[in-house]
Design an enzyme around this catalytic site. Structure first.
Site, short mmCIF file in Angstrom:
data_model
loop_
_atom_site.label_atom_id
_atom_site.label_comp_id
_atom_site.label_asym_id
_atom_site.label_seq_id
_atom_site.Cartn_x
_atom_site.Cartn_y
_atom_site.Cartn_z
N HIS A 63 -23.66 -34.65 11.44
CA HIS A 63 -24.01 -36.06 11.23
C HIS A 63 -22.90 -37.03 11.61
CE1 HIS A 63 -21.87 -35.14 7.47
NE2 HIS A 63 -21.60 -36.42 7.41
N LYS A 67 -17.63 -39.95 14.70
CA LYS A 67 -16.28 -40.26 14.21
C LYS A 67 -15.22 -39.95 15.26
CE LYS A 67 -16.55 -40.59 9.29
NZ LYS A 67 -16.31 -39.96 8.00
N HIS A 92 -19.89 -45.66 13.94
CA HIS A 92 -19.88 -44.22 14.23
C HIS A 92 -21.26 -43.57 14.32
CE1 HIS A 92 -19.75 -43.40 9.81
NE2 HIS A 92 -20.29 -42.26 10.15
N HIS A 116 -27.59 -41.67 8.41
CA HIS A 116 -26.97 -41.18 7.17
C HIS A 116 -26.21 -42.26 6.41
CE1 HIS A 116 -23.52 -40.46 9.91
NE2 HIS A 116 -22.76 -40.56 8.84
N HIS A 117 -26.02 -43.44 7.01
CA HIS A 117 -25.42 -44.56 6.26
C HIS A 117 -26.42 -45.70 6.03
CE1 HIS A 117 -21.37 -43.02 5.92
NE2 HIS A 117 -21.40 -42.68 7.20
FE LIG Z 1 -20.67 -40.89 8.42
#
Ligand SMILES: [Fe+2]
Length: 281
Positions: A63, A67, A92, A116-117
């Site tokens: 995920h 980054k 990211h 995921h954020h």
């Molecule tokens: Fe993340």
């Protein structure tokens, strides 16, 4: 419906990349394995079939691919981020999507990467999706990612106890997280199913504690008595004393001052062992 063949070399390249990105942050050893395990447990409790469980297993493991686009200075900053730095971090998931979009397995991993954020109240990033516009993959990965972050040590605080982490998830029901999924995760926590995952970097692969920094050292699954291990945070070098499943680390007195992130071969083997031949989406 589309059938996607899962070839070993496709998985190897993805996991190698995801694991080396994880290793850039000395405080996240084993994070992607744990997030993947928590996600699959939650997916199973939710009722996903084996096909979709594998989608979740892989997506939640990779995920944070994006980054790679966040500099070490920001990623490992020991203090609050400036607005400008936070803007970089917020990119990211999008960068992860750009990295993955031409990969054959992208349909399996895209939602965990992109969502995921996101938050169910619509205040997340990058797309400010809300409620049902976030997929089940995104919602589950968000809970697993946050639970692991809370129960892992950080440079500025020790790992939170499980009960405290679960209370934080509960407080975020309907805000950051899907309330039903949080309830399912709480019910999993009541069983003993989280214990073999907490503080581990793989199946029966307990994180080792640097005497100076905490449980951060990821041992190879086949580590031998007498081998030298390095702490990714303080870069101290330790000799392993292994007796069965217990390990002790003895400081050799040397610190190299640098730590080189490497792909995790143990994790790659673990994923290859569990892979499905095909996934239908
Ligand atoms: Fe993340």
């Amino acid at each position: 419906m589309k059938k996607i063949e899962i070839h070993n070399h496709l998985l190897k390249s993805l996991i190698a990349l995801a694991s080396v990105i994880e290793a850039r942050d000395p405080y996240t050893g084993g994070h992607i394995w744990r997030v993947s395990r928590y996600s699959v447990l939650l997916g199973m409790r939710y009722g996903l079939d084996k096909n979709y469980q594998f989608v979740l297993e892989l997506g939640s493991m990779v995920h944070d691919l994006g980054k790679v686009g966040v500099s070490d200075g920001i990623l490992n900053k020991n203090g609050p981020l400036s607005d400008q730095e936070f803007q970089v971090v917020r990119q990211h998931p999008v960068v992860g999507g750009e990295i993955g979009q031409n990969h054959t397995l992208y349909p399996l991993i895209r939602y965990s990467i992109l969502e995921h954020h996101e938050r169910v109240d619509g205040t997340g990033y990058p797309a400010r999706l809300d409620g049902d516009s976030i997929t089940i993959w995104g919602k589950i990965t968000a809970i697993a990612d946050t639970f692991d972050a809370l129960t892992s040590p950080r440079p500025y605080r020790p790992a939170l106890p499980v009960d405290q982490a679960l209370s934080i998830l509960s407080e975020e029901k309907g805000k950051q997280f899907d309330p039903h999924l949080v309830d399912l995760f709480l019910s999993i926590a009541k069983s003993d199913k989280l214990t073999p995952i907490l503080g581990h970097a793989g199946e029966n692969r307990l994180l080792l504690s640097c005497p100076a920094c905490g449980p951060l050292i990821v041992p190879r699954p086949d580590i031998q008595d007498g081998e030298i291990l390095q702490c990714p945070s303080c870069t101290g070098r330790f000799r392993v004393h292994r007796a069965g499943d217990t390990f002790q680390l003895e400081f050799t007195g040397s610190k190299s001052g640098v730590y080189v992130p490497r792909p995790d071969d143990g994790l790659i083997r673990y994923v290859l062992k569990r892979k499905r031949k095909t996934v239908t989406l």
